[in-house]
Each structure stands twice: as structure tokens, then as C-alpha cells.
Design an enzyme around this catalytic site. Sequence first.
Site, PDB file in Angstrom:
ATOM      1  N   ASP A 152       5.075 -18.116 -84.901  1.00  0.00           N
ATOM      2  CA  ASP A 152       4.003 -17.050 -84.395  1.00  0.00           C
ATOM      3  C   ASP A 152       3.698 -17.889 -83.047  1.00  0.00           C
ATOM      4  O   ASP A 152       3.598 -18.835 -83.125  1.00  0.00           O
ATOM      5  CB  ASP A 152       2.727 -17.048 -85.221  1.00  0.00           C
ATOM      6  CG  ASP A 152       1.727 -16.110 -84.437  1.00  0.00           C
ATOM      7  OD1 ASP A 152       2.201 -15.347 -83.325  1.00  0.00           O
ATOM      8  OD2 ASP A 152       0.752 -15.969 -85.405  1.00  0.00           O
ATOM      9  N   HIS A 226       6.129  -5.061 -84.766  1.00  0.00           N
ATOM     10  CA  HIS A 226       4.831  -5.905 -84.160  1.00  0.00           C
ATOM     11  C   HIS A 226       5.101  -6.251 -82.695  1.00  0.00           C
ATOM     12  O   HIS A 226       4.471  -5.974 -81.647  1.00  0.00           O
ATOM     13  CB  HIS A 226       4.404  -7.106 -85.060  1.00  0.00           C
ATOM     14  CG  HIS A 226       3.295  -7.685 -84.278  1.00  0.00           C
ATOM     15  ND1 HIS A 226       2.007  -7.136 -83.956  1.00  0.00           N
ATOM     16  CD2 HIS A 226       3.144  -8.981 -83.912  1.00  0.00           C
ATOM     17  CE1 HIS A 226       1.170  -8.112 -83.424  1.00  0.00           C
ATOM     18  NE2 HIS A 226       1.953  -9.253 -83.463  1.00  0.00           N
TER      19      HIS A 226
HETATM   20  C1  HEM Z   1       3.850 -11.485 -81.149  1.00  0.00           C
HETATM   21  C2  HEM Z   1       2.237 -12.641 -85.650  1.00  0.00           C
HETATM   22  C3  HEM Z   1      -1.901 -10.167 -84.589  1.00  0.00           C
HETATM   23  C4  HEM Z   1      -0.331  -9.732 -79.808  1.00  0.00           C
HETATM   24  C5  HEM Z   1       3.843 -11.791 -82.737  1.00  0.00           C
HETATM   25  C6  HEM Z   1       4.981 -12.600 -83.441  1.00  0.00           C
HETATM   26  C7  HEM Z   1       4.274 -12.964 -84.609  1.00  0.00           C
HETATM   27  C8  HEM Z   1       3.093 -12.359 -84.623  1.00  0.00           C
HETATM   28  C9  HEM Z   1       5.065 -13.557 -85.631  1.00  0.00           C
HETATM   29  C10 HEM Z   1       6.450 -13.097 -83.052  1.00  0.00           C
HETATM   30  C11 HEM Z   1       6.475 -14.531 -82.106  1.00  0.00           C
HETATM   31  C12 HEM Z   1       5.644 -14.341 -80.944  1.00  0.00           C
HETATM   32  O1  HEM Z   1       6.129 -14.104 -79.657  1.00  0.00           O
HETATM   33  O2  HEM Z   1       4.470 -14.956 -80.917  1.00  0.00           O
HETATM   34  C13 HEM Z   1       0.902 -11.777 -85.923  1.00  0.00           C
HETATM   35  C14 HEM Z   1       0.153 -12.058 -86.974  1.00  0.00           C
HETATM   36  C15 HEM Z   1      -0.869 -11.275 -86.611  1.00  0.00           C
HETATM   37  C16 HEM Z   1      -0.848 -10.714 -85.229  1.00  0.00           C
HETATM   38  C17 HEM Z   1       0.621 -12.550 -88.179  1.00  0.00           C
HETATM   39  C18 HEM Z   1      -1.951 -10.769 -87.593  1.00  0.00           C
HETATM   40  C19 HEM Z   1      -1.876  -9.991 -88.580  1.00  0.00           C
HETATM   41  C20 HEM Z   1      -1.876  -9.967 -83.269  1.00  0.00           C
HETATM   42  C21 HEM Z   1      -2.731  -9.267 -82.359  1.00  0.00           C
HETATM   43  C22 HEM Z   1      -2.354  -9.300 -81.238  1.00  0.00           C
HETATM   44  C23 HEM Z   1      -1.153  -9.806 -81.096  1.00  0.00           C
HETATM   45  C24 HEM Z   1      -4.109  -8.886 -83.141  1.00  0.00           C
HETATM   46  C25 HEM Z   1      -3.099  -8.634 -79.946  1.00  0.00           C
HETATM   47  C26 HEM Z   1      -4.450  -8.071 -79.773  1.00  0.00           C
HETATM   48  C27 HEM Z   1       0.917 -10.285 -79.975  1.00  0.00           C
HETATM   49  C28 HEM Z   1       1.722 -10.151 -78.594  1.00  0.00           C
HETATM   50  C29 HEM Z   1       3.146 -10.819 -79.064  1.00  0.00           C
HETATM   51  C30 HEM Z   1       2.950 -11.010 -80.448  1.00  0.00           C
HETATM   52  C31 HEM Z   1       1.296 -10.007 -77.251  1.00  0.00           C
HETATM   53  C32 HEM Z   1       4.180 -11.063 -78.232  1.00  0.00           C
HETATM   54  C33 HEM Z   1       5.044  -9.604 -78.161  1.00  0.00           C
HETATM   55  C34 HEM Z   1       6.276  -9.850 -77.191  1.00  0.00           C
HETATM   56  O3  HEM Z   1       7.313 -10.200 -77.632  1.00  0.00           O
HETATM   57  O4  HEM Z   1       6.205  -9.665 -75.973  1.00  0.00           O
HETATM   58  N1  HEM Z   1       2.726 -11.980 -83.219  1.00  0.00           N
HETATM   59  N2  HEM Z   1       0.126 -11.380 -84.814  1.00  0.00           N
HETATM   60  N3  HEM Z   1      -0.691 -10.037 -82.328  1.00  0.00           N
HETATM   61  N4  HEM Z   1       1.631 -10.691 -80.967  1.00  0.00           N
HETATM   62 FE1  HEM Z   1       1.128 -10.958 -82.830  1.00  0.00          FE
END
Ligand code: HEM
Length: 309
Positions: A152, A226
Site C-alpha cells: 500500500d 481499487h
Molecule cells: C492505491 C489499499 C482506501 C486512494 C492503493 C493500493 C492499495 C490500496 C493496496 C495499491 C498500491 C498503491 O498505489 O498504493 C487501500 C486500502 C484501503 C484504501 C486497504 C482501505 C480500505 C483508499 C481511499 C482512498 C484511496 C479511501 C482515497 C480517498 C488510493 C489511490 C491509489 C490507491 C489514489 C493509487 C491509484 C493509482 O494507481 O493511481 N490503495 N486503499 N485508497 N488508493 Fe487505496
Amino acid sequence: NPFAGNTPQDVTERQGENAIFIVYKLNQSPDSVEKVKDVCANFSALIRSMRNRFPDAQFSSTISFGADVWDRIFPGKGRPKELEVFKEIKGSKQIAVSTPGDILFHIRAKQMGLCYEFASIIDEKLKGAVEAIDETHGFRYMDGKAIIGFVDGTESPAVDENPYHFAVVGEEDPDFAGGSYVFVQKYIHDMDAWNALSVEEQEKVIGRRKFNDVELSDEEKPANAHNAVANIGDDLKIVRANMPFANTAKREYGTYFIGYASTFSTTRQMLESMFIGNPVGNTDRLLDFSTAITGTLFFAPSYDFLGEE
Ligand code: HEM
């Protein structure tokens, strides 16, 4: 600097090894406000002391404030343009709830003991002025994975992508330049349902490979993955520093989401894309395994703003 000479708090740091997230409610009495102002005025010195005592500990902390108490703590100083009580987002499957919170501390360090040390110093200073709403202890899991087993933070803007541009208010709101909108959400994961998926199915939920974090190709990546849903454009990014938390005996497994942004509307647009879908109905598949139990917006003013009190 682009922040009218103001120094931002540590809003662009990486997740770190350990973190404590504390949300307080501010009491009504005027001396409560005085105690908080005293912490504000000393905040940079308190951090400096920690870094001086433990130079290799990667220590950092931010302090930020909710809309309900902003005018009490900073009367006559106006209000950051987008600071408001978070309005819940009602999706077809799930609601991004809005929950109370007046003051947030986000404390990071290599050792949990140092997070605790700082938390206890702050808490002592705020005794009688605040009541606890929530305290969550986050830890770095494996190679920076969320508790669901995927790395993440990868696409969160880092050094080469000018994280300050995405995390810190600039000339668009000059009185609050150097500040940052902080949004937090505590998520609980349904690990039984999650673990019932094959690794390939899980990878389609996240949009990346589980073992080595490599992004799925456009052909492989479903529209409701996601990272497809949360990616709302190259110009619309936020700095994320999520941490896993768990209580194994209670079977509680979670993600403490924290995002720092120069405009809250960017974070909100990501949330709408996840909970409502863009197009409507294309909701984030990750939400089928994750429930938001809190949701609170804060503003972390620059050190200069804090010090003026
Ligand atoms: C990407 C986990 C909630 C915004 C990711 C990734 C994971 C992850 C594993 C892929 C690796 C990375 O680029 O960081 C989670 C988990 C969440 C969560 C476990 C809670 C259940 C959120 C929320 C937001 C968010 C609430 C925004 C308000 C993003 C964004 C990316 C991302 C912007 C990058 C997308 C891209 O590839 O451009 N998240 N996330 N995430 N997450 Fe989350």
C-alpha cells in the site's frame, strides 16, 4: 518557497514503521482552548526535542483540527477554504460515514515506544482539555503491505513527483498556505471473505500483483479495481500514509486510511468514485471487503500559523 514562506508540517513523510493516530474531542471550557494553543505554540519545539533525543528514529508528527473547533482555537483568523465537517457519501452499497473529531495527532517513528513517548507528552499537556474519541496503533506489515496482503502506498506521490504540490496548500488560499487537508477513515476488513478469494481474484480487486506489487495491464485490470477507481487523473493526487492495525484475538483487522491533500475536493472526488462510482454504479470492489467505521476531515496548518498563537 511556494507556500508564502510558510513551513508545512510533516505531511509528505512515508508511512513509517509505526504510527499512533489519536482523535480527541475538545472540551467546552475556555482554559481547554488555552491548553491547546499552548501545544500549538510549542509543537515544533516538541518535535525538535524528539528528533534531538532520537536522531535516527525517523520521528514525525502532525497536529490538525476539525471544522467544529477551528474558530475557537484560531478566532479572527478566517478559515481554510475547504475546511468543513465531512459530509457523508451515500453509495448504493455502503456509506462513507462522517464521525466526530476535533483534534488529530498522527505520530510516526521507527519504534512504537517513541510514538508512545510523544503521545504521552501531548496527553499530559492536554489533560482536562480533551476527551479521547479514538486511538489506533498502526504497524508496518512485511514489505509495506496493507493487512489484506498488498503493498500500500506505491502510487502515492513521493520525492520525484513533488509531493508538496499535492499535499500542501499554495497561493490559492494565501492565508493558509503551507497547510494541508487531512482526511482519515478507519476501515475494518472482512478477512474471511477476503481469504476465500483466490490470489488471482484478489489481484483483480486491487489492480496489482500480490507478491511483487506489479500493476496489472490495462487488459487484465477490471474497471472496478481499487487502483482504477481511485485513480482520478495525474493532476489529482493526494499523499497517503495508511497503516494496518489488528487485534488478532478479537479478529479485528483494519486499515487506517490517512490522506494529506492541497485541496479536500481531490480526496472527496476519490471517495465519490469509490463509493458512488464514476460512472455511477462502478463502485470500488475493495469496499465489498472493507467497511469504513469513521470518516473525519481536519486541517494541519503550517508551523508558522501554529506558532503565531
Ligand atoms: C492505491 C489499499 C482506501 C486512494 C492503493 C493500493 C492499495 C490500496 C493496496 C495499491 C498500491 C498503491 O498505489 O498504493 C487501500 C486500502 C484501503 C484504501 C486497504 C482501505 C480500505 C483508499 C481511499 C482512498 C484511496 C479511501 C482515497 C480517498 C488510493 C489511490 C491509489 C490507491 C489514489 C493509487 C491509484 C493509482 O494507481 O493511481 N490503495 N486503499 N485508497 N488508493 Fe487505496
